[in-house]
Design a protein around this motif. Sequence first.
Motif, mmCIF file in Angstrom:
data_model
loop_
_atom_site.group_PDB
_atom_site.id
_atom_site.type_symbol
_atom_site.label_atom_id
_atom_site.label_comp_id
_atom_site.label_asym_id
_atom_site.label_seq_id
_atom_site.Cartn_x
_atom_site.Cartn_y
_atom_site.Cartn_z
ATOM 1 N N UNK A 115 10.390 -2.326 -7.803
ATOM 2 C CA UNK A 115 9.185 -1.742 -7.213
ATOM 3 C C UNK A 115 8.104 -1.532 -8.271
ATOM 4 N N UNK A 175 3.771 1.348 -1.331
ATOM 5 C CA UNK A 175 4.300 1.399 -2.692
ATOM 6 C C UNK A 175 3.300 2.105 -3.613
ATOM 7 N N UNK A 176 2.033 1.730 -3.475
ATOM 8 C CA UNK A 176 1.001 2.367 -4.291
ATOM 9 C C UNK A 176 0.899 3.856 -3.964
ATOM 10 N N UNK A 230 0.843 -1.207 0.000
ATOM 11 C CA UNK A 230 0.000 0.000 0.000
ATOM 12 C C UNK A 230 0.870 1.246 0.000
ATOM 13 N N UNK A 274 3.793 10.123 -7.566
ATOM 14 C CA UNK A 274 4.525 10.489 -8.779
ATOM 15 C C UNK A 274 3.586 10.755 -9.944
ATOM 16 N N UNK A 275 2.593 9.893 -10.133
ATOM 17 C CA UNK A 275 1.734 10.006 -11.313
ATOM 18 C C UNK A 275 0.376 9.380 -10.992
ATOM 19 N N UNK A 286 4.768 5.796 -19.101
ATOM 20 C CA UNK A 286 4.262 6.150 -17.769
ATOM 21 C C UNK A 286 4.795 5.245 -16.668
ATOM 22 N N UNK A 287 6.105 5.052 -16.647
ATOM 23 C CA UNK A 287 6.703 4.334 -15.524
ATOM 24 C C UNK A 287 6.684 5.234 -14.309
ATOM 25 N N UNK A 288 6.764 4.638 -13.140
ATOM 26 C CA UNK A 288 6.884 5.429 -11.927
ATOM 27 C C UNK A 288 8.370 5.657 -11.702
ATOM 28 N N UNK A 289 8.828 6.818 -12.115
ATOM 29 C CA UNK A 289 10.265 7.068 -12.197
ATOM 30 C C UNK A 289 10.919 7.201 -10.831
ATOM 31 N N UNK A 290 10.096 7.449 -9.812
ATOM 32 C CA UNK A 290 10.650 7.563 -8.459
ATOM 33 C C UNK A 290 10.821 6.196 -7.807
ATOM 34 N N UNK A 291 10.319 5.154 -8.458
ATOM 35 C CA UNK A 291 10.432 3.800 -7.907
ATOM 36 C C UNK A 291 11.486 3.011 -8.682
ATOM 37 N N UNK A 293 3.369 5.816 -2.973
ATOM 38 C CA UNK A 293 4.499 6.521 -3.581
ATOM 39 C C UNK A 293 4.327 6.627 -5.091
ATOM 40 N N UNK A 294 3.763 5.584 -5.693
ATOM 41 C CA UNK A 294 3.506 5.642 -7.135
ATOM 42 C C UNK A 294 2.499 6.747 -7.445
ATOM 43 N N UNK A 319 6.630 -4.916 -8.807
ATOM 44 C CA UNK A 319 5.800 -5.332 -7.671
ATOM 45 C C UNK A 319 4.492 -4.570 -7.633
ATOM 46 N N UNK A 320 4.566 -3.286 -7.999
ATOM 47 C CA UNK A 320 3.347 -2.480 -8.014
ATOM 48 C C UNK A 320 2.354 -3.034 -9.041
ATOM 49 N N UNK A 350 0.044 -5.459 -7.722
ATOM 50 C CA UNK A 350 -0.689 -4.982 -6.540
ATOM 51 C C UNK A 350 -1.945 -5.788 -6.246
#
Lengths: 307, 236
Positions: free
Chosen positions: B98, A179-180, A177, A186-187, B89-94, A182-183, B101-102, B105
């Motif tokens: 990660x 992780x979601x 959660x 970002x976007x 649209x990657x999550x560039x901060x991860x 933080x994602x 793994x996301x 989810x």
Amino acid sequence: MSLFLQNLVNALQWGSFYALIALGYSMVYSILMLFNFAHGDIFMVGAYIGVGVAAVLLAASAEGALALPPWAILVLTILLAMVLTSFVGMLVERIGYRPLRGAPRASAAITGLMIGIILETGNLALLGAQRIRFPSLIDTTVYEVAGVFITNTKIIIVVVALLLAAGMHFFVHKTKWGLAMRAMAFDYVAVPLMGVSVNGIAALTFALGSALAAAAGILYALAYPVLDPYMGIVFGWKAFVAAILGGRVSVMGATLAGFLLGFIEIFVAMIFPSTLRDLIAYSIVLLILIVRPHGFFGEPYSARLRL
Amino acid sequence: MLLSVENLRVSYDQIRALQGISFEIDEGEIVCIIGANGAGKSTTLLAISRMVPAEAGTRMTYMDKDLLQYSADKVVSQLAISHVPEGRRLFENLTVMENLRLACFARKDDGVRRDVDRVLSIFPRLAEREHQKAGTLSGGEQQMLAVGRAFVSGRRLMLLDEPSMGLAPLMMKGVFDALREINQEGTTILLVEQNAQLALQFAGRGYVLENGHMVLEGKSADLLADDGVKQAYLGG
Ligand SMILES: Nc1ncnc2c1ncn2[C@@H]1O[C@H](COP(=O)(O)OP(=O)(O)OP(=O)(O)O)[C@@H](O)[C@H]1O
Ligand SMILES: [Mg+2]
């Protein structure tokens, strides 16, 4: 020297309140791009809910229905108030913010202000104008160490605050959660493509932030038991400052900034007349922000608003 | 039939981007949609993944279910449809791991570990960069991660929006070889491309989209041989 150490102890306690409130501010702002100006009032609501929960537990224990030692009543009060307040937070999100997702930012910001006013005056309407005291749950013990006076209350406040901040850090960085979250920070537009529900994460964010604010409210009430419906306003502003100073999506940043604010305020008051405290303290904070406009830590985010 | 789209209409503000298009995909197929800039290719994929609303009159059926009853996150979590969007649209901060793994989810089965390992074996470059932030990957590596993410999140239908964009020929071949492998393991692929040559060589069937209308459909070989297609999309 002992004056310095004494103030250090006081600053740690004062910073604990800011840090816990700043965490919720910071998470909502980072993850939902939202200034939840009602967050200081959630702190207030948490303290009042704490009064109610403690009263029920004390009554039950006086009647013998529940044989609990004082520390257990304190722990239960904190935990139950956190849970109950998290529902208040989710309710605020559900009726105040969710319908306005996609509306202009300014609309969402004034929503927060309005919800804040509703919570304050709603409290007045419900409980009347007389001030309410938080019951004393534990007897205060004073320890003297090298000329410095430390109360057990202060120790509890700082330890609980640090534990909760560490728990939040763990949650954000080690769970799916988190992780979601933080994602989404970002976007948030692309998050549903990962099978993550934006509404679910928004509710979770509000729930966690409100639970931490409730803990702050009760810890505050342990040290300053007289509550009033407007107690959250100034705390909210200052915690908001700490949240921004900490940087986006940084649990550590918000926590450190909260403590830093506590330190600055207490040490300014040690040197200058207390009437000048905030004038000087927040001039210093302003200078820090000018030097570090993005705060201490903080992650970037995608500026793309649609897929 | 895995997916059937009937009379799909999508409007942005006043402009209608899709004028009622229909097409279908069978389980296990690779199908492509080709068309010029602004034809509505990306919009088609966004409508399937429910990221843009379809207008009344649209029917979309996926495995005998009404796709319009599902929200965007449920399309992934309950229907196993994944979408590699335009621009990745990657999550560039991860980190790479990660991001993977996301993408898992919502998965509750115990195949997650195996599928993540599979992605890392298809794309060894990602395995070497497991703990690198996605924002610091090269364009090709980012595309691999985007495909890998889609692979672990939706195992049934994969929607790909211009996976060739920005890739050097060798990198492109690597990605398309991997996609074929993924398809052979049972994942159906709907591919959208401006690079018609590439798309038609890769897919078994294709559709041609023009200004929001489906103007042509057929087997890839037939489309490649079609004079109109040759003139408009294959450079003569
Ligand atoms: N969010 C939006 N708001 C307004 N118009 C849009 C939006 N997205 C797309 N459009 C318009 O809808 C039409 C179809 O766009 P779409 O992105 O589906 O085209 P495409 O076939 O993917 O093009 P390309 O090959 O350039 O990616 C275009 O005319 C575009 O300008
Ligand atoms: Mg496109």
